[in-house]
Design an enzyme around this catalytic site. Structure first.
Site, PDB file in Angstrom:
ATOM      1  N   ARG A  33     -46.188  34.599  29.553  1.00 53.23           N
ATOM      2  CA  ARG A  33     -46.292  35.423  28.354  1.00 53.23           C
ATOM      3  C   ARG A  33     -47.081  36.668  28.738  1.00 53.23           C
ATOM      4  NH1 ARG A  33     -50.726  31.249  25.794  1.00 53.23           N
ATOM      5  NH2 ARG A  33     -52.478  32.132  26.922  1.00 53.23           N
ATOM      6  N   SER A  62     -47.750  24.851  22.271  1.00 48.65           N
ATOM      7  CA  SER A  62     -47.010  25.233  21.071  1.00 48.65           C
ATOM      8  C   SER A  62     -46.181  26.482  21.326  1.00 48.65           C
ATOM      9  CB  SER A  62     -47.994  25.510  19.926  1.00 48.65           C
ATOM     10  OG  SER A  62     -48.620  24.308  19.575  1.00 48.65           O
ATOM     11  N   ALA A 105       0.820  -1.213   0.000  1.00 48.01           N
ATOM     12  CA  ALA A 105       0.000   0.000   0.000  1.00 48.01           C
ATOM     13  C   ALA A 105       0.854   1.263   0.000  1.00 48.01           C
ATOM     14  CB  ALA A 105      -0.922  -0.001   1.219  1.00 48.01           C
ATOM     15  N   ARG A 133      -3.180   8.141 -10.380  1.00 54.83           N
ATOM     16  CA  ARG A 133      -4.371   8.287 -11.227  1.00 54.83           C
ATOM     17  C   ARG A 133      -5.626   8.688 -10.459  1.00 54.83           C
ATOM     18  NH1 ARG A 133      -3.288   2.530 -13.936  1.00 54.83           N
ATOM     19  NH2 ARG A 133      -2.010   2.377 -12.053  1.00 54.83           N
ATOM     20  N   LYS A 143      -4.264   6.693  -2.113  1.00 55.91           N
ATOM     21  CA  LYS A 143      -5.279   5.870  -2.797  1.00 55.91           C
ATOM     22  C   LYS A 143      -5.969   4.882  -1.867  1.00 55.91           C
ATOM     23  CE  LYS A 143      -4.178   2.614  -5.926  1.00 55.91           C
ATOM     24  NZ  LYS A 143      -3.899   2.072  -7.268  1.00 55.91           N
ATOM     25  N   ASN A 187     -46.303  15.259  25.323  1.00 51.08           N
ATOM     26  CA  ASN A 187     -46.438  15.844  23.995  1.00 51.08           C
ATOM     27  C   ASN A 187     -45.777  17.211  23.986  1.00 51.08           C
ATOM     28  OD1 ASN A 187     -48.033  15.426  21.289  1.00 51.08           O
ATOM     29  ND2 ASN A 187     -48.212  17.583  21.826  1.00 51.08           N
ATOM     30  N   ASN A 193     -31.004  25.376  24.939  1.00 53.49           N
ATOM     31  CA  ASN A 193     -30.010  24.651  25.737  1.00 53.49           C
ATOM     32  C   ASN A 193     -28.679  25.379  25.881  1.00 53.49           C
ATOM     33  OD1 ASN A 193     -29.475  24.336  23.007  1.00 53.49           O
ATOM     34  ND2 ASN A 193     -28.514  22.339  23.277  1.00 53.49           N
TER      35      ASN A 193
HETATM   36  C1  UD1 Z   1      -0.262  -4.745 -10.483  1.00 59.68           C
HETATM   37  C2  UD1 Z   1       0.478  -5.928 -11.101  1.00 59.68           C
HETATM   38  C3  UD1 Z   1      -0.336  -6.438 -12.280  1.00 59.68           C
HETATM   39  C4  UD1 Z   1      -1.723  -6.811 -11.833  1.00 59.68           C
HETATM   40  C5  UD1 Z   1      -2.399  -5.640 -11.117  1.00 59.68           C
HETATM   41  C6  UD1 Z   1      -3.682  -6.093 -10.509  1.00 59.68           C
HETATM   42  C7  UD1 Z   1       2.833  -5.460 -10.720  1.00 59.68           C
HETATM   43  C8  UD1 Z   1       4.128  -5.103 -11.350  1.00 59.68           C
HETATM   44  N1  UD1 Z   1       1.781  -5.518 -11.527  1.00 59.68           N
HETATM   45  O1  UD1 Z   1      -0.310  -3.721 -11.472  1.00 59.68           O
HETATM   46  O2  UD1 Z   1       0.300  -7.575 -12.845  1.00 59.68           O
HETATM   47  O3  UD1 Z   1      -2.494  -7.240 -12.952  1.00 59.68           O
HETATM   48  O4  UD1 Z   1      -1.559  -5.140 -10.067  1.00 59.68           O
HETATM   49  O5  UD1 Z   1      -4.406  -5.003 -10.014  1.00 59.68           O
HETATM   50  O6  UD1 Z   1       2.803  -5.736  -9.531  1.00 59.68           O
HETATM   51  N2  UD1 Z   1       3.103  -0.691  -4.505  1.00 59.68           N
HETATM   52  C9  UD1 Z   1       3.961  -0.460  -3.449  1.00 59.68           C
HETATM   53  N3  UD1 Z   1       5.207   0.003  -3.699  1.00 59.68           N
HETATM   54  C10 UD1 Z   1       5.663   0.215  -4.957  1.00 59.68           C
HETATM   55  C11 UD1 Z   1       4.789  -0.027  -6.039  1.00 59.68           C
HETATM   56  C12 UD1 Z   1       3.515  -0.486  -5.786  1.00 59.68           C
HETATM   57  O7  UD1 Z   1       3.589  -0.647  -2.291  1.00 59.68           O
HETATM   58  O8  UD1 Z   1       6.823   0.621  -5.085  1.00 59.68           O
HETATM   59  C13 UD1 Z   1       1.762  -1.195  -4.229  1.00 59.68           C
HETATM   60  C14 UD1 Z   1       0.668  -0.231  -4.655  1.00 59.68           C
HETATM   61  O9  UD1 Z   1       0.312   0.618  -3.591  1.00 59.68           O
HETATM   62  C15 UD1 Z   1      -0.461  -1.182  -5.041  1.00 59.68           C
HETATM   63  C16 UD1 Z   1       0.253  -2.444  -5.461  1.00 59.68           C
HETATM   64  O10 UD1 Z   1       1.566  -2.358  -4.988  1.00 59.68           O
HETATM   65  O11 UD1 Z   1      -1.305  -1.484  -3.960  1.00 59.68           O
HETATM   66  C17 UD1 Z   1       0.276  -2.604  -6.975  1.00 59.68           C
HETATM   67  O12 UD1 Z   1       0.824  -1.461  -7.564  1.00 59.68           O
HETATM   68  P1  UD1 Z   1       0.124  -0.742  -8.788  1.00 59.68           P
HETATM   69  O13 UD1 Z   1       0.982   0.354  -9.243  1.00 59.68           O
HETATM   70  O14 UD1 Z   1      -1.279  -0.442  -8.488  1.00 59.68           O
HETATM   71  O15 UD1 Z   1       0.238  -1.933  -9.866  1.00 59.68           O
HETATM   72  P2  UD1 Z   1      -0.680  -2.169 -11.096  1.00 59.68           P
HETATM   73  O16 UD1 Z   1      -0.184  -1.335 -12.234  1.00 59.68           O
HETATM   74  O17 UD1 Z   1      -2.082  -2.047 -10.754  1.00 59.68           O
HETATM   75 CA    CA Z   2      -3.292  -1.344  -9.110  1.00 58.09          CA
END
Ligand code: UD1
Ligand code: CA
Length: 503
Positions: free
Chosen positions: A456, A421, A23, A29, A36, A393, A402
């Site tokens: 009143r 009322s 993560a 994007r 994300k 009521n 308050n």
């Molecule tokens: C990746 C896969 C792809 C697969 C797709 C499925 C790779 C190279 N490709 O592509 O084959 O079909 O997921 O959704 O893995 N991340 C890190 N550190 C990094 C790079 C990425 O933690 O340096 C994490 C991202 O946060 C993400 C995951 O790895 O959760 C995948 O990275 P992302 O860039 O989303 O790969 P995709 O292009 O989706």
């Molecule tokens: Ca991805």
């Protein structure tokens, strides 16, 4: 039913030693200041969904690789999964590098490790369980989850050999035209032997279109070295869909919601319009409840049997008991008792408790208040910081005053009270059991049980005022005509001494 797992068939789950969630990516994007994996759908973050799906695998260790927006991600993790270990990937050098960083943080780890992308919110525990079971059954050291999809654009392709065994995962940017035609894709979910994965990740290169260390490149060298590997297709291709931008986020949200509503309907809940009804995975709805169009149930909301919610109502962290109704209302942290009624156009704020058969009606706002059994606040009122007994009521347009500008104060209304009322109840104040207040009163001191409080100014009629002061108007003409009919003496009968302005 509780919707922890919207479409899981809950098989006995095989287990893994550790779960690693990747993560750290920036999620460019999404075009967002929020990392994300913290974007939400169905009541959880993307990360929260992934962790919830992995939870039944019973891993002793959960590692989450953080990087971009790490402070926010770590803070979130502290709330939703305090036992998970955040591990920082300083530079985002690719998914393979991220997995290696995770494993380096748990050097003693042995056995099966489940590695998964943090952006696949539709994964189910059942699918993960199937993957792990297949990995175990095949005696595999590296097993990848795959799916057949209609449109594989942007995803890694699964290349199989002539006997159907997986040979490599090829990223789209690095794929030949022939490989791009493959519709079986990599889900970004893998089970691997920890030791094997460590070794193979250490040897990853960056010779690809993005110059990154791809986790996907772990497969081919293992196959070439003759290690047992496997690729398992997910039963429902939706399970594996990732989420890279806000269009995909909306699509995943819709799919997740469809799953939740389908499960609810199959369990006996009436969902009148699934297209406009949104229910978080963390909510529960009992059989024979009815969700009318435009209903949103969020957070920890629960709805009891026979209750009717909607149309056009939003309930966040609320409890709606059996047989209650909530119509066109916005409710936050409210407890709505059996057979109680809310709305239309109620605004219930945190701390609101309606006992059995209580009512909060049209254009009423409540906060931090208990409305006792059978008591009613039917129209146009603000009720804050109060306790209302049973069978009372509260007349239209009553305000529980308050706030003195500095502090909040409480109002206590007893049983079987009749608040007239347009009463202002200036807190702190108590209205005793069986007491009345006269309409239009400003109640600043306690009303003893059974008393009628009148606070009143007495009414005065200034006779003939309109003819004198507004002559020539339609009102004056009407008054003159009425006086003639009633043979009122010119100038009228006055019951008051006139002030200068009234002459
Ligand atoms: C990746 C896969 C792809 C697969 C797709 C499925 C790779 C190279 N490709 O592509 O084959 O079909 O997921 O959704 O893995 N991340 C890190 N550190 C990094 C790079 C990425 O933690 O340096 C994490 C991202 O946060 C993400 C995951 O790895 O959760 C995948 O990275 P992302 O860039 O989303 O790969 P995709 O292009 O989706
Ligand atoms: Ca991805």
């Amino acid at each position: 039913m509780t919707l922890q797992e919207p479409s899981a068939a809950t098989p006995p789950s095989p287990s893994v030693a550790a779960v690693v969630v990747l993560a750290a990516g920036q999620g460019t994007r999404m075009r967002s200041a929020t990392p994300k994996v913290l974007h939400t759908l169905g009541g959880r973050s993307l990360l929260g969904h992934v962790l919830a799906a992995a939870e039944p695998l019973g891993a002793g260790t959960t590692v989450v690789v953080v990087g971009s927006g790490r402070d926010q991600v770590e803070a979130h993790l502290g709330q939703i999964a305090p036992s998970a270990l955040p591990v920082v990937q300083e530079e985002q050098l690719g998914s393979g590098h991220a997995a290696a960083v995770a494993l380096a943080a748990v050097p003693d780890l042995e056995g099966a490790v489940l590695v998964l992308n943090g952006d696949s919110p539709l994964l189910t525990s059942a699918t993960l369980g199937t993957l792990v079971a297949a990995h175990d059954a095949a005696g595999s050291v590296f097993t990848v989850l795959t799916a057949e999809v209609d449109d594989p654009t942007g995803l890694g392709r699964i290349v199989r050999d002539e006997r159907g065994a997986p040979r490599a995962i090829v990223e789209e940017r690095d794929a030949t035209a022939e490989q791009r035609a493959i519709r079986e894709v990599n889900a970004g979910v893998y089970v691997a032997n920890a030791g094997t994965l460590r070794r193979v990740l250490a040897g990853l290169g960056t010779g690809n279109a993005q110059g990154e260390q791809y986790l996907t490149d772990a497969l081919a060298p293992l196959v070439e070295g003759g290690a047992p590997t496997a690729a398992v297709r997910a039963g429902d291709p939706d399970d594996v869909l990732g989420c890279n931008d806000r269009v995909e986020l909306a699509e995943r949200r819709r799919t997740l919601n469809d799953r939740v509503l389908t499960d609810l309907m199959r369990s006996g809940v009436t969902v009148v319009d699934p297209l406009t009804t949104w229910v978080d995975v963390t909510c529960s709805v009992a059989p024979d409840a009815v969700l009318e169009p435009g209903t949103q149930l969020r957070g920890t909301t629960s709805v009891g049997t026979g209750a009717v919610v909607g149309p056009d109502s939003t309930l966040v962290d609320c409890q709606v008991a059996e047989g209650a109704s909530v119509v066109r209302s916005h409710c936050l942290g409210a407890v709505i008792g059996p057979e109680a009624a809310v709305g239309p156009f109620g605004y219930l704020r945190p701390g609101t408790r309606l006992d059995r058969d209580a009512k909060v009606g049209a254009f009423v706002e409540t906060k931090n208040v208990e409305v006792g059994e059978g008591s009613k606040v039917p129209h146009l009122s603000y009720v804050g910081d109060a306790t209302i007994g049973r069978g009372s009521n509260i007349g239209a347009a009553t305000v529980f005053v308050n706030y003195d500008g500095v502090a909040k104060h409480r109002t206590t209304v007893g049983d079987h009270v009749r608040v007239g009322s347009d009463t202002m109840l200036v807190a702190p104040v108590t209205v005793g059991d069986g007491a009345y207040t006269a309409a239009g009163s400003v109640i600043t001191s306690d009303v003893p049980p059974g008393a009628m409080a009148v606070a009143r100014a007495p009414q005065r009629n200034v006779a003939g005022w309109v003819r004198r002061r507004r002559s020539g108007t339609a009102a004056a003409d009407a008054a003159e005509a009425a006086e003639k009919r009633a043979e009122v003496p010119p100038g009228g009968r006055s019951d008051a001494a006139l002030t200068d302005t009234e002459q």
